[in-house]
Enzyme design. Structure first.
Site, mmCIF file in Angstrom:
data_model
loop_
_atom_site.group_PDB
_atom_site.id
_atom_site.type_symbol
_atom_site.label_atom_id
_atom_site.label_comp_id
_atom_site.label_asym_id
_atom_site.label_seq_id
_atom_site.Cartn_x
_atom_site.Cartn_y
_atom_site.Cartn_z
ATOM 1 N N GLY A 182 0.735 -1.252 0.000
ATOM 2 C CA GLY A 182 0.000 0.000 0.000
ATOM 3 C C GLY A 182 0.766 1.305 0.000
ATOM 4 N N GLY A 184 2.809 2.542 -2.303
ATOM 5 C CA GLY A 184 3.258 2.979 -3.632
ATOM 6 C C GLY A 184 2.613 4.273 -4.102
ATOM 7 N N CYS A 187 -0.494 3.497 -6.070
ATOM 8 C CA CYS A 187 -1.218 2.389 -5.454
ATOM 9 C C CYS A 187 -2.456 2.939 -4.759
ATOM 10 C CB CYS A 187 -0.276 1.771 -4.439
ATOM 11 S SG CYS A 187 -1.092 0.698 -3.298
HETATM 12 P P1 5GP Z 1 6.672 3.703 -5.645
HETATM 13 O O1 5GP Z 1 8.166 3.595 -5.627
HETATM 14 O O2 5GP Z 1 6.144 4.234 -6.928
HETATM 15 O O3 5GP Z 1 6.132 4.442 -4.437
HETATM 16 O O4 5GP Z 1 6.119 2.210 -5.477
HETATM 17 C C1 5GP Z 1 6.408 1.202 -6.409
HETATM 18 C C2 5GP Z 1 5.701 -0.060 -6.006
HETATM 19 O O5 5GP Z 1 4.290 0.106 -5.999
HETATM 20 C C3 5GP Z 1 5.885 -1.231 -6.954
HETATM 21 O O6 5GP Z 1 7.140 -1.836 -6.854
HETATM 22 C C4 5GP Z 1 4.753 -2.146 -6.549
HETATM 23 O O7 5GP Z 1 5.058 -2.928 -5.413
HETATM 24 C C5 5GP Z 1 3.667 -1.166 -6.159
HETATM 25 N N1 5GP Z 1 2.635 -1.060 -7.205
HETATM 26 C C6 5GP Z 1 2.801 -0.880 -8.528
HETATM 27 N N2 5GP Z 1 1.613 -0.807 -9.164
HETATM 28 C C7 5GP Z 1 0.665 -0.966 -8.221
HETATM 29 C C8 5GP Z 1 -0.759 -1.012 -8.253
HETATM 30 O O8 5GP Z 1 -1.416 -0.846 -9.282
HETATM 31 N N3 5GP Z 1 -1.367 -1.243 -7.060
HETATM 32 C C9 5GP Z 1 -0.678 -1.424 -5.899
HETATM 33 N N4 5GP Z 1 -1.371 -1.685 -4.790
HETATM 34 N N5 5GP Z 1 0.662 -1.338 -5.829
HETATM 35 C C10 5GP Z 1 1.323 -1.129 -6.979
#
Ligand code: 5GP
Length: 349
Positions: A182, A184, A187
Site C-alpha cells: 500500500g 506505492g 497504489c
Molecule cells: P513507488 O516507488 O512508486 O512508491 O512504489 C512502487 C511499487 O508500488 C511497486 O514496486 C509495486 O510494489 C507497487 N505497485 C505498482 N503498481 C501498483 C498497483 O497498481 N497497485 C498497488 N497496490 N501497488 C502497486
C-alpha cells in the site's frame, strides 16, 4: 477484533540524527554491497537499488542505464519471450547480471518463464515472484515449488509486511522477501481495502526476521525523495525498490503526452484500470482496480536522477558516520518528528 497500540512509522515520521564522524569526503563512501544468498548459494555485488517491475519503469533501457552504476532492474513481465531471450543472452553487454526476471503465480507466467529459461540457461540469476498479496497458501506453495525446480536461482518474493510471513517465505525458499503493501505512489490499495502497514516499520520488522534466518529483504514502494531511500537502508533493508522515482524518464517507457507546450509521460500502477485494460482485457467483475494513473512532466535521461539518489545516500552516510552502505543501519538513530520539510515556498521538485 483487536487493536495493536504500538506506534508504527512511515518514512515521513523520522529523520536521521547526525553523528560525529571521522569520515573525510562523501566521495569515499562505498555504496556497493556484497550478499550471499541463503538458498541459491549465489553471491552478488552491486548498489542494491532496484527499479520496479512496472511497464513504465522496469524496461530494458532502464536496465542498461542502471547497470552502468551496478544497480538493478526488475523487468516488467509483459515483453514477448524472444525479447527476454535476446536480452539475457547478450553477452557483449551483460546488463542482465543485475536484472530480475519478474513473474506472477499463474500457469501462463510459469510457462513463459520456462520458455525464456530454456533459451537463456543460467543467465537469469535473479527472479522476482510478485503478487499483490503475499499472504496466501497458494503463493507460499508456488515459491516452494519454484525453489525445488530452480535451486540456484536467487528468488525475491513478495509482497508482505510482517515478520511471521517473512520467515515463512524464507523457509519456503525465498532468498529476498519484498516488503510493502500500500505505500506505492500509484497504489490505491489502502484506499480501496483499508489494508496496509507503515512502510518504515514494515522494513524494520521484516529485516529483523529475515536476517535472523540468513535471508534478505527489499523495501518496496513509498520512496518519494532520496532521503526516503536512505531511511529504508537505515531501517535495515538490504535492497530498496523504486517505482515513481524512476518513472517519466527517457528510459522509463510510458506514453508521451504533449499538453500546453510541455511534454509529459503516463505512469500507472500495475493493478490500475489502464494496466488491466492493456494486459488482461479489462478489470475482472469480482475485483476493483488497486492502482491509478498519473501524468508526470517528462524528466529526461535517468542519469541525473541516479546521481541525485546516490549522492543523497552518500551524504546520509557521512552525516551519520558510515563509511559504507553496509554500516548505515548500525550507525542509524532515527528521531521521531512531526514535521521534516519546510514547505513555505511550496514543494520542491
Ligand atoms: P513507488 O516507488 O512508486 O512508491 O512504489 C512502487 C511499487 O508500488 C511497486 O514496486 C509495486 O510494489 C507497487 N505497485 C505498482 N503498481 C501498483 C498497483 O497498481 N497497485 C498497488 N497496490 N501497488 C502497486
Amino acid at each position: 477484533m483487536r487493536i495493536e497500540e504500538e506506534l508504527k512509522l512511515d518514512f515521513k515520521d523520522v529523520l536521521f540524527r547526525p553523528k560525529r564522524s571521522t569520515l573525510g569526503s562523501r566521495a569515499k563512501v562505498e555504496l556497493k554491497r556484497t550478499y550471499k544468498y541463503r538458498h541459491s548459494g549465489r553471491s552478488s555485488e552491486s548498489v542494491p537499488i532496484i527499479a520496479a517491475n512496472m511497464d513504465t519503469v522496469g524496461t530494458f533501457e532502464m536496465a542498461v542505464a542502471l547497470a552502468k552504476h551496478e544497480m538493478h532492474v526488475a523487468l516488467h513481465k509483459h515483453y514477448p519471450v524472444e525479447d527476454y531471450v535476446t536480452f539475457f543472452n547478450d553477452n557483449n553487454h551483460p546488463v542482465h547480471r543485475y536484472a530480475f526476471y519478474s513473474l506472477g503465480i499463474t500457469d501462463p507466467d510459469l510457462e513463459k518463464f520456462r520458455a525464456v529459461r530454456n533459451d537463456t540457461g543460467s543467465n537469469i540469476e535473479f527472479v522476482c515472484i510478485d503478487v499483490a498479496n503475499g499472504y496466501t497458501e497458494t503463493f507460499l506453495d508456488f515459491v516452494k515449488r519454484f525453489r525445488e525446480s530452480y535451486p540456484t536461482v536467487t528468488i525475491m518474493a513478495g509482497n508482505v509486511v510482517t515478520a511471521d510471513i517473512t520467515e515463512a517465505l524464507i523457509l519456503a525458499g525465498a532468498d529476498i522477501v519484498k516488503v510493502g503493501i500500500g505505500p506505492g505512489s500509484v497504489c490505491t490499495t489502502r484506499k480501496m481495502t483499508g489494508v496496509g502497514y507503515p512502510q518504515l516499520s514494515a522494513i524494520i520488522e521484516c529485516a529483523d526476521a529475515a536476517h535472523g534466518l540468513g535471508g534478505h529483504i527489499c523495501g518496496d514502494g513509498g520512496c518519494t525523495v532520496p532521503g526516503d531511500v536512505a531511511k529504508g537502508f537505515g531501517g535495515g533493508a538490504d535492497f530498496m525498490m523504486l517505482g515513481g522515482m524512476f518513472a517519466a524518464h527517457d528510459e522509463s517507457g510510458g506514453e508521451i503526452v504533449h499538453q500546453h507546450g510541455k511534454t509529459y509521460r503516463r505512469f500507472y500502477g500495475m493493478s490500475s484500470d489502464v494496466a488491466m485494460e492493456k494486459y488482461a482485457g479489462g478489470v475482472a467483475k469480482y475485483r476493483a482496480s488497486e492502482g491509478k494513473e498519473v501524468i508526470l512532466e517528462a524528466r529526461g535521461p535517468v542519469e541525473h536522477t541516479i546521481q541525485e539518489i546516490l549522492g543523497g545516500l552518500r551524504s546520509t552516510c557521512t552525516y551519520v558516520g558510515a563509511r559504507t552502505l553496509k554500516a548505515l543501519s548500525k550507525c542509524t538513530t532515527f528521531v521521531r518528528v512531526t514535521q521534516q520539510i519546510n514547505e513555505v515556498y511550496g514543494r520542491a521538485v
